[in-house]
Design a protein around this motif. Structure first.
Motif, short mmCIF file in Angstrom:
data_model
loop_
_atom_site.label_atom_id
_atom_site.label_comp_id
_atom_site.label_asym_id
_atom_site.label_seq_id
_atom_site.Cartn_x
_atom_site.Cartn_y
_atom_site.Cartn_z
N VAL A 182 0.81 -1.22 0.00
CA VAL A 182 0.00 0.00 0.00
C VAL A 182 0.84 1.27 0.00
O VAL A 182 0.30 2.37 -0.10
CB VAL A 182 -0.97 0.03 1.21
N SER A 183 2.17 1.16 0.14
CA SER A 183 3.02 2.35 0.16
C SER A 183 4.32 2.06 -0.59
O SER A 183 4.54 0.96 -1.09
CB SER A 183 3.33 2.75 1.61
N VAL A 204 0.56 6.07 2.64
CA VAL A 204 -0.42 5.32 1.85
C VAL A 204 -1.22 6.29 0.99
O VAL A 204 -1.83 7.24 1.50
CB VAL A 204 -1.37 4.52 2.77
N TYR A 206 -4.37 7.44 -1.16
CA TYR A 206 -5.80 7.15 -1.10
C TYR A 206 -6.50 7.91 -2.22
O TYR A 206 -5.86 8.55 -3.05
CB TYR A 206 -6.34 7.51 0.29
N THR A 211 -3.70 11.15 1.48
CA THR A 211 -2.74 10.19 2.01
C THR A 211 -2.90 10.05 3.52
O THR A 211 -3.47 10.92 4.19
CB THR A 211 -1.29 10.63 1.72
N LYS A 321 -8.44 0.22 2.71
CA LYS A 321 -8.09 1.65 2.76
C LYS A 321 -9.33 2.48 3.09
O LYS A 321 -9.25 3.45 3.87
CB LYS A 321 -7.51 2.10 1.43
N ASP A 322 -10.46 2.13 2.51
CA ASP A 322 -11.70 2.86 2.79
C ASP A 322 -12.04 2.78 4.29
O ASP A 322 -12.41 3.78 4.91
CB ASP A 322 -12.86 2.29 1.98
N TRP A 325 -9.50 4.90 6.30
CA TRP A 325 -9.71 6.35 6.14
C TRP A 325 -10.93 6.80 6.97
O TRP A 325 -10.87 7.85 7.63
CB TRP A 325 -9.93 6.69 4.66
#
Length: 330
Positions: A182-183, A204, A206, A211, A321-322, A325
């Motif tokens: 992811v990074s 990361v 997004y 980020t 990720k969702d 966040w």
């Protein structure tokens, strides 16, 4: 570990400068019979100042430079001349540095922002010259103030990594692999326990160019709160994270039991960690089918948002990720 460039604990000695003495002086000029006192003030001693810097991510540079001494202030002079202040000494430290008194263990200060300056040891104030002490009944005082004494001491500097998301799990749970996917971080990855021996940070990306920062913390084992494994040395880095992502491998014998062991270690180390947002990611899920996932859901810890992911195939990585966040912004 001796060759590691990541240093998150160091002991230093700091000493500020002593204040310069005030001058005891009288004005002496031709044709001025009674010039009166004109002794100037002494200069301030130099401060020892901590300064937050984004150019550092470790305390390595302080390991080989542990003594920080500021200059003394200069004496005052005649004609009310003020002595020069001692030169301040700046110690640049990474963001997230906590300072404690080495003798008492008491918290002194912390640096969390770039450019933030905190005076660790204040310089002594300069003494007043004799012209300050003139009065109607004592127009020729023959005394002045000495400079204020310096401050010194030994201090412990500890670094606590600043990140939005901290990865929590047993060794070999897939934390480093996730961070690498992811990074742009390139942590060491291998199929054995304790591959990660120091925290790794990754930014990361997004949606809409947003980020967040993710930290891969060395794996926790049962008893870490008492110092087993890498123990207390790295548990403190979790304190700075906004959200904790617990990671348990899909081939674990009991996912709920592993989660509870990890949670208990955090509770025993610092109960306040349980107030942070928590998510559970079941890693290495590429070996599972939909039916097996449905059965496993019934055995997962209750009340904790969960998701099945695979860093190797990319399965549910965007969905993770969702979730992260949303948790960060809550």
């Amino acid at each position: 570990m001796a060759s590691s460039n990541f240093v998150d604990y160091v002991k230093i000695f700091a000493r500020s400068g002593m204040g310069g003495a005030g001058a005891m002086h009288f004005r002496r000029e031709k044709f001025v019979e009674f010039g009166g006192p004109d002794g100037g003030d002494g200069g301030r001693g130099g401060h020892v100042i901590l300064r937050g810097s984004t150019h550092y991510w470790t305390l390595l540079h302080l390991r080989y430079n542990r003594h920080w001494l500021a200059e003394n202030g200069e004496r005052g002079g005649g004609a009310k001349m003020h002595g020069a202040n001692g030169k301040d000494v700046f110690i640049d430290v990474p963001l997230g540095t906590v300072v404690k008194d080495a003798e008492t263990g008491e918290f002194v200060t912390e640096v969390t922002e770039s450019g933030q300056e905190v005076i660790l040891c204040p310089g002594g104030r300069g003494g007043l010259g004799n012209w300050h002490f003139r009065t109607a009944t004592n127009q020729a005082p023959r005394y002045s103030q000495p400079g204020e004494d310096l401050k010194e001491g030994f201090f412990i500097l500890e670094l606590k990594v600043l990140a939005d998301v901290g990865l929590v799990g047993f060794p070999n749970a897939g934390k480093s692999t996730l961070l690498s996917v992811v990074s742009a971080a390139k942590p060491k990855i291998a199929d054995y326990a304790f591959t990660t021996l120091e925290p790794n940070l990754g930014i990361v990306s997004y949606r809409d160019d947003r980020t967040f920062v993710m930290a891969d913390i060395p794996g926790i084992i049962e008893g870490a709160a008492e110092g087993k494994g890498l123990g207390l040395r790295f548990l403190r880095h979790i304190e700075r994270n906004s959200v904790l992502l617990f990671m348990v491998a899909a081939d674990s014998k009991d996912i709920a039991a592993e989660y509870e062991i990890l949670l208990d270690e955090l509770r025993r180390y610092n109960p306040e960690l349980l107030d942070k947002g928590r998510l559970l990611a079941v890693t290495k899920s590429d070996m599972l089918d939909e039916e097996l996932m449905g059965e496993m859901v019934q055995t997962l810890p209750k009340g904790v948002p969960h998701i099945f992911i695979s860093s190797i195939t990319g399965y549910n990585i965007m969905a993770l990720k969702d979730m992260l966040w949303k948790a960060i912004n809550e």
